[in-house]
Structures are given as structure tokens and as C-alpha cells.
Enzyme design. Structure first.
Site, mmCIF file in Angstrom:
data_model
loop_
_atom_site.group_PDB
_atom_site.id
_atom_site.type_symbol
_atom_site.label_atom_id
_atom_site.label_comp_id
_atom_site.label_asym_id
_atom_site.label_seq_id
_atom_site.Cartn_x
_atom_site.Cartn_y
_atom_site.Cartn_z
ATOM 1 N N SER A 1 -1.639 -0.018 6.361
ATOM 2 C CA SER A 1 -1.652 1.237 7.120
ATOM 3 C C SER A 1 -0.257 1.673 7.534
ATOM 4 O O SER A 1 0.006 2.862 7.702
ATOM 5 C CB SER A 1 -2.478 1.081 8.406
ATOM 6 O OG SER A 1 -3.844 1.161 8.127
ATOM 7 N N HIS B 1 -3.732 3.936 16.398
ATOM 8 C CA HIS B 1 -3.408 3.795 14.986
ATOM 9 C C HIS B 1 -2.800 5.063 14.381
ATOM 10 O O HIS B 1 -1.725 5.043 13.758
ATOM 11 C CB HIS B 1 -4.699 3.397 14.260
ATOM 12 C CG HIS B 1 -4.533 2.972 12.849
ATOM 13 N ND1 HIS B 1 -4.663 3.856 11.798
ATOM 14 C CD2 HIS B 1 -4.280 1.763 12.303
ATOM 15 C CE1 HIS B 1 -4.500 3.183 10.658
ATOM 16 N NE2 HIS B 1 -4.262 1.913 10.947
ATOM 17 N N ASP C 1 -7.006 10.044 10.246
ATOM 18 C CA ASP C 1 -6.879 8.788 10.976
ATOM 19 C C ASP C 1 -7.655 8.856 12.290
ATOM 20 O O ASP C 1 -8.660 9.569 12.378
ATOM 21 C CB ASP C 1 -5.371 8.498 11.214
ATOM 22 C CG ASP C 1 -5.077 7.012 11.232
ATOM 23 O OD1 ASP C 1 -5.506 6.342 12.181
ATOM 24 O OD2 ASP C 1 -4.436 6.519 10.284
ATOM 25 N N ASN D 1 -10.511 30.346 8.564
ATOM 26 C CA ASN D 1 -10.662 29.161 7.700
ATOM 27 C C ASN D 1 -11.915 28.368 8.022
ATOM 28 O O ASN D 1 -12.148 27.288 7.480
ATOM 29 C CB ASN D 1 -9.403 28.275 7.763
ATOM 30 C CG ASN D 1 -9.223 27.624 9.128
ATOM 31 O OD1 ASN D 1 -9.991 27.874 10.067
ATOM 32 N ND2 ASN D 1 -8.202 26.790 9.242
ATOM 33 N N ASP E 1 -9.992 27.994 16.564
ATOM 34 C CA ASP E 1 -8.882 27.467 17.376
ATOM 35 C C ASP E 1 -8.358 26.124 16.861
ATOM 36 O O ASP E 1 -8.038 25.221 17.641
ATOM 37 C CB ASP E 1 -9.301 27.338 18.857
ATOM 38 C CG ASP E 1 -9.557 28.701 19.495
ATOM 39 O OD1 ASP E 1 -9.089 29.714 18.924
ATOM 40 O OD2 ASP E 1 -10.240 28.744 20.536
HETATM 41 CA CA LIG Z 1 -8.268 31.285 17.809
HETATM 42 CA CA LIG Z 2 -9.101 28.591 12.132
#
Ligand SMILES: [Ca+2]
Ligand SMILES: [Ca+2]
Ligand SMILES: [Ca+2]
Ligand SMILES: [Ca+2]
Length: 588
Positions: free
Chosen positions: A414, A254, A197, A228, A232
Site C-alpha cells: 500500500s 491509511h 481508499d 456529473n 456537491d
Molecule cells: Ca453544488
Molecule cells: Ca457534481
């Protein structure tokens, strides 16, 4: 247990072998009565095709078998040693019937032997039956009313007939059953909910405790600790404007409003209560402060949600037409077991004819959501579609959180979507190992039937999360598929192939006079999409259905009574094959 039933054979091998030895006679015992004809595969199939109690058969004795039992032990008759029979209990209700317990691997052999032995009429697997009725009325429990200051403004959670922000008096009970649901659960933080969003004000007093905090990430050390690919990422990510930062703060309102409906902290004395009092909200921002964003940023947002293991995403946005990239991202989410819950749209159109994306993507994990008012009617702005919109939920004059610790009233599909997302999270939290399909099925099947939605959304339903939690499936007064019977057509009903420009034709469909409901099933429809139509009209002249584009074996919506009219129109260009009615169906 009565001794007559030959229950409890303490030393079966000893006793039975003696019995066999003492009473052997040709054809008496199962193992000796087999003919050359073998039906093992047939019996094996009976054993595997249905759910059953392993190691048990139901055996019916013939008259001869009952006579044989007067002179012989049950162990002998059932040839215990050949089939590993450990018990045989006559039914209390009829002593020709026996529940025989035996080695499961010998069950098919036993069934075959019994078939070929005059002492037995048959032997059958002990199948498991299931009740075919289902709860259509949830147990009555007390309301759990949270102490949030503005709770009485949340008609979608609890509609007592209070007025909405526009002063419209509500219909008591036209709500999602949240206060009953909270008797069962108030949320589970293990369920990650991605809100794709404008961002989320993660400092909002009603949201800060319900934000996801990435457990694998150390904040502000400039290192992607959990590997990943995002440095941070604590509360989510910001892809808006083609950028990439770790700050999903809402610079619109929103996303924060959506978040409050899904997971506003409940029973904390302030503001609102979300469907989940406790939640893990991931802010995934791709819409900018003006409330718009690009396809690329949307696709990245969906992919990020999948990457971090969000169980579902809330997608209160739309635009564009079909794109393979977004479809692929949604399919990846599906493969990862994630629900994609999307606003149907705010264009008042029928999405069956004019798909609205992303709600219109044909993936099994998509739930498209229409909006209702506090009187349980479809909101005038709401996109709808009996074949394409899955469920409706409160979306008109919805009060929720906005940035800066504030609250405000918004309307839109929404606002309906987060009621469904919140319900999905609440239900999933009680069955963490369930698949997305199970959760979706629960939400859709447990809907409250609302007559005014009958031609607007599938199953004519408005969300009820208490029903979903209690597996309560209200019946519909509408005919089920099984009720429809074919009625022979006396003459074909079809357009010319191809049809002409500026066509304007009407066809009368006449069923039997005693029909209660009638519909047609088109064997084929191939019309210029959104320009040429075949409309189905009832005897009173009400338009029931409007069909365009391409379809096979398409059942029309039905009308009351025994007749219908089909009105076919084409415009001045692009003539396609046309349509043909394959059959007429009626309910008596
Ligand atoms: Ca970190
Ligand atoms: Ca990460
Ligand atoms: Ca609150
Ligand atoms: Ca045309």
C-alpha cells in the site's frame, strides 16, 4: 555548395527543357527507358512501409550514367520535367550517389524508371534512421532538498543511508530519485489523481492545498452544478458502507498516509514532501474506518474516478478473486485513458501462481506494485511475481501524513503503490497529452535494475522517477530475448498425459557445455492450478521457477550454466493433461 553538384537550378523548366532538347538519345533519359514490366506497386510499398523524407530519393548512377553526365545536364539525365525534379546533389563522399529532390507523387515512377534504365543502378527512398542506443545513465544534476521538517525520514525519496524507523541502516541510492526529479518538475495540478481508499484528511496541513477542488461544483448548495450525478462533490466522494455522501474524510489513517506520499505539500517547511509537491488529489472513499469495503463500493469508486476524468487511481487494497464487474470497471478506466495502479499484495506469495486482485487483472492500464526496503530488497511481506508484478517501489517503514495533522510510519505494498502513482503523476504532468500507455512504459522501462529483484518482479526493477523524466533506461545484465538460441532436444521431456496422482518425477535438461544460461520453453502446461507443479531447479539445486495452471509457449526462468532439472509433483486428486517441453534455449 559546389557547382559540380548541379545544385540550385534557378530556372529549371527553361534550362532543363533546353537540355533535354539538345541531348536527346534513346534510353538516356529516365522517362524514355521504361520497359513494359511494371513494379510500381513494389516501389510504392517501399515508400509507404518505412519512415522517410518525402520528396527525396537516393540515386546511384552506373558507369554509363556517369559518362552520360559528361555530355548531358543533370536535369536531362534525371528527366526533371517528367518527375518534377528540383535538385540533384552529388554526395561529397562519392559522386556516383545523388540526393534527388522531386515531386513525391512521382517517386515510385522514378524508382521504377531507374530500375529499367542502364544509366542507373538504383533509386531508393531516403529513409529516416533512429539511434538504437539509449541513455542508460541520466545526466547528473544537483539534489533539490525540500525544507520539510521530516524530509530526512523519507528514505524512499532520498536514501542517504539513514536509518529507517526500525533502526535499519539504508543503502544510499536505494530510492526513487525524487530529489533529482524535482530539478525538472514538482508537479502539475492538471493531473487528477484518484485515491481509492479509506478517504483523505483534506484538512491536513500537508494535504489541504493539494486536494482537488471540483471546478464545476459550487459547494454546499445542494445542486449537482457540474451535472456529473454527484451533488456537491468538492474533494471527491464517499461510497463506503453502501452509502453515498460527498464527504471523503478519512476515518482510518491509511488513505491519508497514501495521499502524503503522492502529494504531500513540498518545501513548505512542515512534515513531508510527496513525490508531487503540487497535486490534485481526489479522495474516493470506499473502505470504512476499519479498512475494509465491498466489491460494489470499490466498483463505484473506480467508475466515479473515470467519470470525473482522473488520469489515474491509486489502489492500495485488495481481496477477493476475479470478478467481471471490477474487471469491467478497470477496462472502462482503460478506455478513458486512465492508469490503474494497484498494490501487489502483502501475502509473501508468488502472484504468478496465485493472482491477487485487483493487481492481477489482465488489463493494459494496470500497474502492479511490490514493496522494497531501504536496502533495496523485496520486503518480506510483499507479494511478487516475475510475470505478474510490474515494478517495485519503497514500501517498508514509510513515513507520511495521517489524520489530525499528524504523521506516522507504515509498511505495505500500500505504501509502495503511491510512490508509483506519484511518479506517474509527476511524469504525466510534463507531457499532458501522453497516453496512459506512454506513461506506463516510461515508468517501467526506466526502472533501476536491482539484482535481488531479478526473479521477483518484471525487469527486475525498482522505480526511479528521475530516470522516467529523463527517458533514461538502465541496461540489464540479464540476457535479452534476442540472446536466446534454440538447442535441439535429444529426447522429449514431458509428463504422462494425463498424469497420475501423487506423481514425483525429475527430468534432467542438459544443454551444450559452453552455455552461459539455460531455460526451457514449455509448449503446453495444463496442471491443476496451485496443487500440481512443475518446478525448474538449477544445477546448484536452487528453485528458479514454479509453474502451475494453464499456459502455452511459456519460457521458464533461466539458470546459470548448461543444465537444469524439472521436478514434477501432483497431489492425490484432479489429474490434468500435464506438461511438455517444446524446446531448450541457451545463451552462449
Ligand atoms: Ca453544488
Ligand atoms: Ca457534481
Ligand atoms: Ca510538507
Ligand atoms: Ca492434482
Amino acid at each position: 555548395m559546389i557547382s559540380k553538384n548541379w545544385r540550385v537550378w534557378n530556372k529549371p523548366n527553361l534550362v532543363w527543357s533546353m537540355a533535354v532538347m539538345g541531348s536527346a538519345g534513346a534510353g538516356l533519359f529516365l522517362g524514355m527507358g521504361q520497359s513494359a514490366h511494371s513494379d510500381i506497386s513494389k516501389f510504392s510499398a517501399l515508400l509507404t512501409q518505412n519512415e522517410r523524407v518525402p520528396g527525396e530519393l537516393i540515386v546511384k548512377l552506373s558507369k554509363q550514367g556517369k559518362l552520360a553526365l559528361r555530355m548531358n545536364s543533370a536535369a536531362a539525365l534525371f528527366d526533371a520535367s517528367s518527375f518534377g525534379v528540383t535538385a540533384a546533389d552529388a554526395f561529397e563522399t562519392n559522386d556516383s550517389f545523388y540526393l534527388v529532390k522531386l515531386a513525391d507523387g512521382k517517386a515510385a515512377n522514378f524508382m521504377e524508371a531507374a530500375q529499367n534504365n542502364p544509366n542507373f543502378e538504383y533509386a531508393e527512398p531516403n529513409y529516416i534512421m533512429h539511434a538504437l542506443g539509449y541513455k542508460d545513465h541520466a545526466p547528473d544534476v544537483a539534489d533539490v532538498i525540500p525544507n520539510d521538517a521530516d524530509f530526512n525520514k523519507l528514505w524512499g525519496m532520498k536514501n542517504t543511508g539513514q536509518k529507517d524507523a526500525a533502526g535499519t541502516t539504508g543503502t544510499a541510492g536505494a530510492d526513487i530519485g525524487a530529489t533529482k526529479a524535482w530539478n525538472i518538475t514538482t508537479g502539475n495540478k492538471n493531473i487528477l489523481v484518484g485515491i481509492i481508499d479509506t478517504g483523505v484528511d483534506y484538512n491536513h496541513p500537508d494535504l489541504k492545498d493539494n486536494m482537488w477542488t471540483n471546478p464545476g461544483e459550487i459547494a454546499d448548495n445542494g445542486i449537482d452544478d457540474d451535472g456529473n450525478g454527484f451533488v456537491d462533490d468538492i474533494h471527491g466522494w464517499n461510497f463506503s458502507g453502501g452509502g453515498s455522501t460527498n464527504d471523503p474524510m478519512d476515518d482510518n489513517e491509511h488513505g491519508t498516509h497514501v495521499a502524503g506520499t503522492i502529494g504531500g505539500k513540498g518545501n513548505d517547511g512542515q512534515g513531508v514532501a510527496g513525490v508531487n509537491w503540487n497535486a490534485s488529489i481526489v479522495g474516493i472513499k470506499f473502505l470504512t474506518g476499519t479498512g475494509s469495503g465491498s466489491l460494489a463500493d470499490a466498483v463505484k469508486s473506480i467508475q466515479y474516478a473515470t467519470k470525473i476524468g482522473a488520469k489515474m487511481t491509486n489502489n492500495s487494497w485488495g481481496g477477493g478473486s476475479f470478478t467481471q464487474s471490477m474487471f469491467d470497471a478497470i477496462k472502462e478506466a482503460e478506455a478513458a485513458g486512465s492508469l490503474f495502479i494497484a498494490a501487489a499484495g502483502n501475502d509473501s506469495q508468488n502472484a504468478d501462481n496465485t493472482p491477487h486482485y485487483p493487481a492481477g487483472y489482465q488489463a493494459n492500464n494496470v500497474i502492479a506494485v511490490a514493496a522494497t526496503t531501504n536496502q533495496d530488497t523485496l520486503a518480506t511481506f510483499s507479494t511478487y511475481g516475475k510475470r505478474s508484478v510490474h515494478i517495485a517501489a519503497p514500501g517498508h517503514k514509510i513515513y507520511s501524513s495521517v489524520p489530525g495533522g499528524k504523521y506516522d510510519t507504515f509498511s505495505g505494498t500500500s505504501m509502495a503503490t503511491p510512490h508509483v502513482t506519484g511518479a506517474a503523476a509527476l511524469v504525466w504532468g510534463t507531457m499532458e497529452n501522453a497516453s496512459y500507455a506512454e506513461v506506463k512504459d516510461r515508468l517501467l522501462r526506466s526502472r533501476d535494475y536491482v539484482g535481488s529483484l531479478s526473479r521477483k518482479v518484471a525487469n527486475s526493477g525498482r522505480l526511479n522517477v528521475y530516470n522516467a523524466l529523463t527517458e533514461t533506461y538502465p541496461v540489464s545484465p540479464e540476457p535479452s530475448e534476442a540472446d536466446w538460441q534454440d538447442f535441439a532436444l535429444t529426447a522429449p521431456i514431458e509428463s504422462a498425459h494425463p498424469y497420475a496422482s501423487n506423481a514425483k518425477q525429475e527430468f534432467v535438461v542438459q544443454g551444450p557445455a559452453n552455455a552461459k544460461f539455460i531455460r526451457v520453453v514449455f509448449s503446453k502446461v495444463d496442471l491443476e492450478d496451485s496443487y500440481d507443479f512443475v518446478k525448474v531447479v538449477d544445477a546448484q539445486g536452487n528453485e528458479l521457477d514454479s509453474i502451475s495452471g494453464r499456459a502455452d509457449n511459456l519460457a521458464s526462468f533461466y539458470g546459470a550454466g548448461s543444465s537444469l532439472k524439472l521436478r514434477f509433483t501432483s497431489d492425490s486428486t484432479q489429474n490434468k493433461w500435464g506438461f511438455a517441453v517444446g524446446k531448450v534455449q541457451v545463451v552462449y
